[in-house]
Design a protein around this motif. Structure first.
Motif, PDB file in Angstrom:
ATOM      1  N   LEU A  63      17.773  12.026   4.963  1.00 63.74           N
ATOM      2  CA  LEU A  63      17.057  10.763   5.161  1.00 63.74           C
ATOM      3  C   LEU A  63      17.984   9.694   5.733  1.00 63.74           C
ATOM      4  O   LEU A  63      17.523   8.785   6.438  1.00 63.74           O
ATOM      5  N   ASP A  64      19.275   9.806   5.471  1.00 63.14           N
ATOM      6  CA  ASP A  64      20.236   8.844   6.005  1.00 63.14           C
ATOM      7  C   ASP A  64      20.445   9.003   7.509  1.00 63.14           C
ATOM      8  O   ASP A  64      21.091   8.161   8.135  1.00 63.14           O
ATOM      9  N   ASP A  65      19.945  10.092   8.092  1.00 56.83           N
ATOM     10  CA  ASP A  65      20.022  10.285   9.541  1.00 56.83           C
ATOM     11  C   ASP A  65      18.793   9.733  10.259  1.00 56.83           C
ATOM     12  O   ASP A  65      18.746   9.742  11.490  1.00 56.83           O
ATOM     13  N   CYS A  66      17.792   9.297   9.501  1.00 53.76           N
ATOM     14  CA  CYS A  66      16.561   8.786  10.113  1.00 53.76           C
ATOM     15  C   CYS A  66      16.824   7.411  10.730  1.00 53.76           C
ATOM     16  O   CYS A  66      17.108   6.439  10.026  1.00 53.76           O
ATOM     17  N   ALA A  67      16.720   7.337  12.058  1.00 51.17           N
ATOM     18  CA  ALA A  67      17.042   6.095  12.770  1.00 51.17           C
ATOM     19  C   ALA A  67      15.876   5.118  12.785  1.00 51.17           C
ATOM     20  O   ALA A  67      16.087   3.916  12.947  1.00 51.17           O
ATOM     21  N   MET A  68      14.644   5.625  12.660  1.00 52.26           N
ATOM     22  CA  MET A  68      13.477   4.740  12.693  1.00 52.26           C
ATOM     23  C   MET A  68      13.018   4.360  11.293  1.00 52.26           C
ATOM     24  O   MET A  68      12.829   5.218  10.436  1.00 52.26           O
ATOM     25  N   HIS A  69      12.843   3.061  11.090  1.00 49.29           N
ATOM     26  CA  HIS A  69      12.163   2.543   9.909  1.00 49.29           C
ATOM     27  C   HIS A  69      11.009   1.671  10.391  1.00 49.29           C
ATOM     28  O   HIS A  69      11.093   1.064  11.464  1.00 49.29           O
ATOM     29  N   ILE A  70       9.958   1.608   9.614  1.00 50.51           N
ATOM     30  CA  ILE A  70       8.902   0.630   9.856  1.00 50.51           C
ATOM     31  C   ILE A  70       9.159  -0.538   8.905  1.00 50.51           C
ATOM     32  O   ILE A  70       9.181  -0.358   7.680  1.00 50.51           O
ATOM     33  N   LEU A  71       9.395  -1.692   9.478  1.00 52.56           N
ATOM     34  CA  LEU A  71       9.573  -2.896   8.678  1.00 52.56           C
ATOM     35  C   LEU A  71       8.193  -3.456   8.353  1.00 52.56           C
ATOM     36  O   LEU A  71       7.367  -3.673   9.257  1.00 52.56           O
ATOM     37  N   ALA A  72       7.915  -3.633   7.059  1.00 51.30           N
ATOM     38  CA  ALA A  72       6.598  -4.106   6.618  1.00 51.30           C
ATOM     39  C   ALA A  72       6.776  -5.197   5.573  1.00 51.30           C
ATOM     40  O   ALA A  72       7.825  -5.311   4.934  1.00 51.30           O
ATOM     41  N   THR A  73       5.722  -5.993   5.393  1.00 59.50           N
ATOM     42  CA  THR A  73       5.743  -7.100   4.438  1.00 59.50           C
ATOM     43  C   THR A  73       4.708  -6.860   3.346  1.00 59.50           C
ATOM     44  O   THR A  73       3.586  -6.417   3.622  1.00 59.50           O
ATOM     45  N   VAL A  74       5.090  -7.144   2.112  1.00 55.94           N
ATOM     46  CA  VAL A  74       4.141  -7.105   1.001  1.00 55.94           C
ATOM     47  C   VAL A  74       3.262  -8.352   1.107  1.00 55.94           C
ATOM     48  O   VAL A  74       3.766  -9.484   1.051  1.00 55.94           O
ATOM     49  N   VAL A  75       1.958  -8.142   1.282  1.00 50.68           N
ATOM     50  CA  VAL A  75       1.050  -9.274   1.486  1.00 50.68           C
ATOM     51  C   VAL A  75       0.174  -9.548   0.273  1.00 50.68           C
ATOM     52  O   VAL A  75      -0.497 -10.593   0.206  1.00 50.68           O
ATOM     53  N   SER A  76       0.186  -8.612  -0.695  1.00 44.29           N
ATOM     54  CA  SER A  76      -0.634  -8.824  -1.891  1.00 44.29           C
ATOM     55  C   SER A  76      -0.094  -7.971  -3.039  1.00 44.29           C
ATOM     56  O   SER A  76       0.460  -6.890  -2.810  1.00 44.29           O
ATOM     57  N   ARG A  77      -0.224  -8.511  -4.256  1.00 45.76           N
ATOM     58  CA  ARG A  77       0.090  -7.777  -5.483  1.00 45.76           C
ATOM     59  C   ARG A  77      -1.099  -7.944  -6.423  1.00 45.76           C
ATOM     60  O   ARG A  77      -1.045  -8.696  -7.408  1.00 45.76           O
ATOM     61  N   PRO A  78      -2.224  -7.250  -6.144  1.00 45.59           N
ATOM     62  CA  PRO A  78      -3.441  -7.464  -6.940  1.00 45.59           C
ATOM     63  C   PRO A  78      -3.272  -7.116  -8.413  1.00 45.59           C
ATOM     64  O   PRO A  78      -3.920  -7.724  -9.272  1.00 45.59           O
ATOM     65  N   THR A  79      -2.423  -6.132  -8.701  1.00 48.06           N
ATOM     66  CA  THR A  79      -2.147  -5.739 -10.088  1.00 48.06           C
ATOM     67  C   THR A  79      -0.656  -5.458 -10.208  1.00 48.06           C
ATOM     68  O   THR A  79       0.031  -5.278  -9.190  1.00 48.06           O
ATOM     69  N   PRO A  80      -0.129  -5.374 -11.412  1.00 47.73           N
ATOM     70  CA  PRO A  80       1.303  -5.075 -11.567  1.00 47.73           C
ATOM     71  C   PRO A  80       1.713  -3.742 -10.941  1.00 47.73           C
ATOM     72  O   PRO A  80       2.858  -3.584 -10.510  1.00 47.73           O
ATOM     73  N   ASP A  81       0.773  -2.807 -10.885  1.00 43.38           N
ATOM     74  CA  ASP A  81       1.096  -1.474 -10.378  1.00 43.38           C
ATOM     75  C   ASP A  81       0.675  -1.247  -8.931  1.00 43.38           C
ATOM     76  O   ASP A  81       0.815  -0.141  -8.412  1.00 43.38           O
ATOM     77  N   ARG A  82       0.153  -2.277  -8.265  1.00 48.66           N
ATOM     78  CA  ARG A  82      -0.315  -2.075  -6.896  1.00 48.66           C
ATOM     79  C   ARG A  82       0.211  -3.166  -5.976  1.00 48.66           C
ATOM     80  O   ARG A  82       0.165  -4.354  -6.304  1.00 48.66           O
ATOM     81  N   ALA A  83       0.729  -2.728  -4.842  1.00 48.13           N
ATOM     82  CA  ALA A  83       1.114  -3.654  -3.785  1.00 48.13           C
ATOM     83  C   ALA A  83       0.359  -3.282  -2.524  1.00 48.13           C
ATOM     84  O   ALA A  83       0.011  -2.115  -2.303  1.00 48.13           O
TER      85      ALA A  83
END
Length: 362
Positions: free
Chosen positions: A248-268
């Motif tokens: 996994l440390d060789d993976c050059a691509m990441h998708i940068l994403a933003t957390v836009v909601s936390r409706p419950t403690p266990d869900r983003a």
């Protein structure tokens, strides 16, 4: 209003999301590692550009020692011919007058164009269209176990090669396969049998093209092959790491994403859905690995939303507004979802490249 384009010098975490970002050092290391392996085993290497669709990256691959490039469709090949590439193999059966006309025009522009065929119908169509034109080089595509396109036996490969070799408008250039992963024994048996039968008929076979990233470090186990093709290796992805192609440390691509909601403690909820992360599962139970929270699970994608289960995350969990990095299951599809690719080193943008062949699927 157009979306702001990242600029060299920008901090990665300041950028608008969702956005694929490429680590320059990992990218370069992947190119060097694979080209070095091919050189060590005396194999020509032909990278498949469908993974990145970016001429600047293909140029890096060729400068590292690649012999040419592999495209999947005519329109992709046109973009790379415009960028100065000459040795191009298109690994797809080409049928129909519109595509054949574009193929003939491309063949006039470059000297190293090659295509594949796996049936008399395809060969007859190529021959009819190229009558009176510059001859076209054609490889016979062979099914060596992947169950996709390709003639089914060495005898069928020889028969189709004879047809091509005897055609005044075409040139028989060799054999090609896209095999199942780790099927080297089957590939070698098929190729060796076909090559011997061709030789007995006085037909040369200059190119013997094997392919695939998942088992590319076993390419030397197919001694009959003269070249290997691979695409995903340049970025790598979660599926490739699982297959043993680096970590996994060789993976050059990441998708940068933003957390836009936390409706419950266990869900983003993140702003990367099916239009940013591929919906390909490829045997995984979820839709990508969140690097910063490896125990989080992306359980579902709608078009613009990704649903993340945080129930197994111990300790701090992401807050609204936090940015996270995701390794996609399948990087090639992500390339076709975005107009630009943003490159960085140590969290700072180094360059931005247009995905020049994006959406060119025929």
């Amino acid at each position: 209003m157009e979306r702001p384009t990242p600029k060299p010098g920008d901090a990665l975490l300041s950028l608008s999301t969702p956005l694929p970002v490429i680590d320059e050092d990992r990218l370069a290391a992947n190119i060097v590692r694979v080209q070095g392996y091919m050189n060590a085993h005396g194999l020509s290497f032909r990278p498949h550009i469908k993974t990145h669709k970016i001429p600047a990256l293909a140029r890096q691959q060729v400068e590292a020692g690649a012999s040419g490039i592999n495209c999947q469709k005519i329109t992709e090949a046109e973009v790379f011919a415009d960028a100065g590439f000459n040795d191009i193999l298109i690994t797809f059966n080409i049928l129909g007058p519109e595509k054949l006309a574009r193929l003939a025009a491309l063949n006039e522009r470059i000297s190293g164009l090659k295509v594949v065929a796996d049936s008399r119908v395809t060969v007859e169509g190529l021959s009819a269209h190229f009558a009176g034109r510059k001859f076209l080089s054609v490889l016979v595509e062979c099914d060596t176990g992947a169950g996709r396109c390709g003639v089914q036996t060495p005898d069928e490969a020889v028969a189709l090669a004879e047809m091509i070799a005897g055609d005044d408008n075409l040139h028989f250039a060799g054999l090609m396969t896209y095999p199942k992963a780790h099927g080297e024994a089957e590939v070698e048996e098929f190729f060796a049998t076909a090559i011997a039968a061709l030789a007995a008929k006085g037909i040369g076979c200059d190119i013997v093209s094997n392919g695939g990233t998942p088992s590319l470090f076993h390419a030397h186990l197919v001694p009959s092959a003269t070249e290997h093709r691979a695409g995903t290796y340049i970025y790598s992805d979660r599926a490739m790491a699982r297959a043993g192609h680096g970590s996994l440390d060789d993976c050059a691509m990441h998708i940068l994403a933003t957390v836009v909601s936390r409706p419950t403690p266990d869900r983003a909820i993140i702003d990367a859905g099916s239009k940013a992360l591929t919906s390909d599962l490829l045997g995984f139970a979820d839709y990508g690995l969140i690097v910063d929270y490896p125990d989080a699970v992306i359980t579902g994608l709608s078009e613009e939303h990704g649903t993340v289960d945080l129930s197994k995350v111990e300790g701090p969990r992401p807050n609204i507004g936090d940015k996270v990095r995701i390794i996609p299951n399948h990087t090639c599809v992500v390339s076709n979802l975005f107009d630009i690719m943003t490159f960085h080193r140590d969290g700072v943008v180094t360059r931005v490249e247009s995905v020049a062949a994006r959406g060119l699927v025929w």
